[in-house]
Write an enzyme that holds these catalytic residues in place. Structure first.
Site, PDB file in Angstrom:
ATOM      1  N   GLY A 220       0.840  -1.261   0.151  1.00  0.00           N
ATOM      2  CA  GLY A 220       0.188   0.039   0.120  1.00  0.00           C
ATOM      3  C   GLY A 220       0.821   1.147  -0.096  1.00  0.00           C
ATOM      4  CB  ILE A 221      -0.217   4.588  -0.329  1.00  0.00           C
ATOM      5  CG1 ILE A 221      -0.838   4.496  -1.745  1.00  0.00           C
ATOM      6  CG2 ILE A 221       0.415   6.160  -0.183  1.00  0.00           C
ATOM      7  CD1 ILE A 221      -1.745   5.676  -2.048  1.00  0.00           C
ATOM      8  N   GLY A 222       2.585   4.546   1.526  1.00  0.00           N
ATOM      9  CA  GLY A 222       3.301   4.793   2.611  1.00  0.00           C
ATOM     10  C   GLY A 222       4.633   4.265   2.759  1.00  0.00           C
ATOM     11  N   GLY A 223       5.444   5.098   3.728  1.00  0.00           N
ATOM     12  CA  GLY A 223       6.951   4.388   3.910  1.00  0.00           C
ATOM     13  C   GLY A 223       6.861   3.125   4.360  1.00  0.00           C
ATOM     14  CB  ILE A 224       5.602   1.032   7.096  1.00  0.00           C
ATOM     15  CG1 ILE A 224       5.726   2.214   8.274  1.00  0.00           C
ATOM     16  CG2 ILE A 224       5.602  -0.492   7.799  1.00  0.00           C
ATOM     17  CD1 ILE A 224       5.051   1.899   9.474  1.00  0.00           C
ATOM     18  CD  GLU A 245      -4.505   0.048  -3.634  1.00  0.00           C
ATOM     19  OE1 GLU A 245      -5.667   0.010  -3.856  1.00  0.00           O
ATOM     20  OE2 GLU A 245      -3.815   0.739  -2.864  1.00  0.00           O
ATOM     21  CG  LEU A 320      -2.940   7.897   9.913  1.00  0.00           C
ATOM     22  CD1 LEU A 320      -4.088   8.700   9.803  1.00  0.00           C
ATOM     23  CD2 LEU A 320      -1.503   8.508   9.706  1.00  0.00           C
ATOM     24  N   GLY A 343      -7.507   1.129  -1.293  1.00  0.00           N
ATOM     25  CA  GLY A 343      -7.646  -0.344  -1.326  1.00  0.00           C
ATOM     26  C   GLY A 343      -7.361  -1.046  -0.059  1.00  0.00           C
TER      27      GLY A 343
END
Length: 448
Positions: A220-224, A245, A320, A343
């Protein structure tokens, strides 16, 4: 047929193309990198002639010229299916950016039957090929659904847009286009991955320890998630597949490391499946005309039933905050909007139902507020106003640097115990007291 002749007949300037826009219109822009750029700039120049024009975008990464030209909000209003960092800045500074709640797999369906029809569709695309087709390149998520609703289809050609093969609904033919605009070919916006932090590495180690050879990945989206993928490239895992996605540089790193073959995928075997890409210039060059990459509309990629049909599916997303019931918030801080559902729920449901599948949702155990105070991301209840992205009934494996909490099949007190075990130690006593007040704690509960 000579498609170049039709191309030449439809070739106009950006200023000429946006003359079709009328006051009160709804306009849909392409996804992410395929959003309108110079067309939006030309539309901004018509500000004084137009009123109440509504624009829908998804993960906007180009400048929002129409918003910048209209500080009072009399002329242009933007609506986003999913906030990018840039969208969030406009939301914070202009107050003229609104979110459209959705599960990403339903975006094409909602576009076709629920939202106000867009009279005009605008997108940035790759140059036309010899057969008369324009590739949506790095963003095929829901463009064809919007085109089906449109009276006018306007394409902005950018030679830097990669030509990404399909898949399905990854391209559009010149016969379906109203106008073609040749822009100045600005470089595509990039998203450079940050190097993994020490905490990211610990989170990745927990996840990699639970993965198997032949797993199929979504990030998914994000640094981790990106950091986890990068560290998978350095692991001993082999023969991984990709069904995601968002295609990011971590997949490129895994491919270069020889980790991805796709040989054990139940569907789309040997193909890396995606709906959109966002990353470095190297990533865009890699997906260009690459037969190993397949671009699909998001109602296929994110369909939980399709995801569930792939064995050993591993979904990795970020959040978050989480409450002691296992509710996950990934899109707001209180009432302040941050991103969107995207997603995450699609893959949480699909991955869990996959044979051998696992859905991981990750976070650092703490964060530091603007006042310098360190706070726990695991809370008794979500921050008032926070949006539940993944309900407690859908959450599977929640991860911090302190471990993995499996939510499935657990009662409320068992969930509270598992989550407190992965909270930062300095907050565990406080969380236990709150769990006792909420009657989701037993005296026999144990902490690691």
């Amino acid at each position: 047929m000579n498609w170049q002749d039709e191309y030449k007949r439809k070739l106009v300037t950006a200023e000429e193309a946006v003359k079709v826009v009328k006051s009160g219109d709804w306009i849909e822009y392409g996804f992410g990198l395929t959003s309108a750029n110079e067309l939006d700039k030309a539309l901004a120049a018509r500000k004084d002639e137009l009123f109440d024009v509504k624009i829908r975008v998804d993960l906007g990464v180009w400048p929002h010229y129409t918003l910048e030209a209209d500080p009072d909000g009399n002329h242009f209003w933007w609506h986003s299916w999913h906030f990018s960092g840039l969208d969030r800045k406009y939301y914070d500074t202009t107050g003229k950016m609104f979110y459209v709640p959705m599960k990403f797999n339903e975006c094409p369906m909602m576009t076709r039957k629920d939202v106000k029809p867009n009279r005009i569709f605008m997108a940035t695309v790759a140059p036309m090929d010899k057969h008369g087709y324009f590739s949506f390149g790095a963003g095929a998520a829901a463009s064809m659904a919007a085109i089906e609703n449109a009276e006018y289809v306007i394409l902005e050609v950018n030679q830097n847009m990669p030509r990404v093969l399909g898949g399905n609904q990854e391209c559009i033919h010149i016969s379906q286009v109203t106008y073609v605009v040749e822009g100045s070919n600005p470089p595509l916006p990039t998203l450079n991955p940050a190097p993994p932090t020490e905490i990211d590495v610990k989170i990745a180690e927990h996840i990699i320890g639970l993965m198997r050879d032949g797993s199929c990945l979504q990030l998914g989206i994000g640094g981790i998630p990106n950091a986890v993928g990068t560290l998978v490239a350095r692991s001993d895992l082999q023969d991984l597949g990709v069904h995601t996605e968002m295609y990011v540089d971590a997949f490129l790193e895994m491919t270069k490391a020889g980790k991805i073959t796709g040989k054990y995928k139940n569907i789309d075997r040997y193909k890396q499946v995606m709906s959109f890409a966002l990353g470095t210039q190297e990533l865009y060059a890699f997906i260009d005309d690459n037969p190993g990459i397949a671009s699909y509309s998001v109602d296929y990629v994110n369909n939980p039933a399709v995801i569930a049909s792939i064995d050993n599916f591993v979904s990795i997303n970020a959040c978050l905050e989480v409450d002691l019931f296992g509710q996950i918030c990934s899109e707001s801080v209180g009432t302040r909007h941050i991103s969107g559902t995207g997603g995450q729920l699609d893959f949480a449901e699909g991955a869990y139902k996959s044979r051998g599948g696992q859905s991981f949702i990750c976070m650092h155990s703490t964060y530091t507020g603007k006042d310098g105070q360190v706070m726990s991301r695991i809370k008794p209840i979500l921050t008032p106003g926070a949006v539940v992205t993944t309900p407690r009934t859908a959450s599977h494996k929640i991860v911090t640097e302190f471990g993995v909490a499996d939510m499935k099949g657990k009662s409320t007190w068992e969930r509270a115990e598992a989550l407190i075990n992965i909270a930062h130690p300095r907050f565990r006593d406080e969380l236990i007291k709150e769990a006792e007040k909420m009657k989701i704690w037993r005296r026999s509960n144990r902490l690691n």
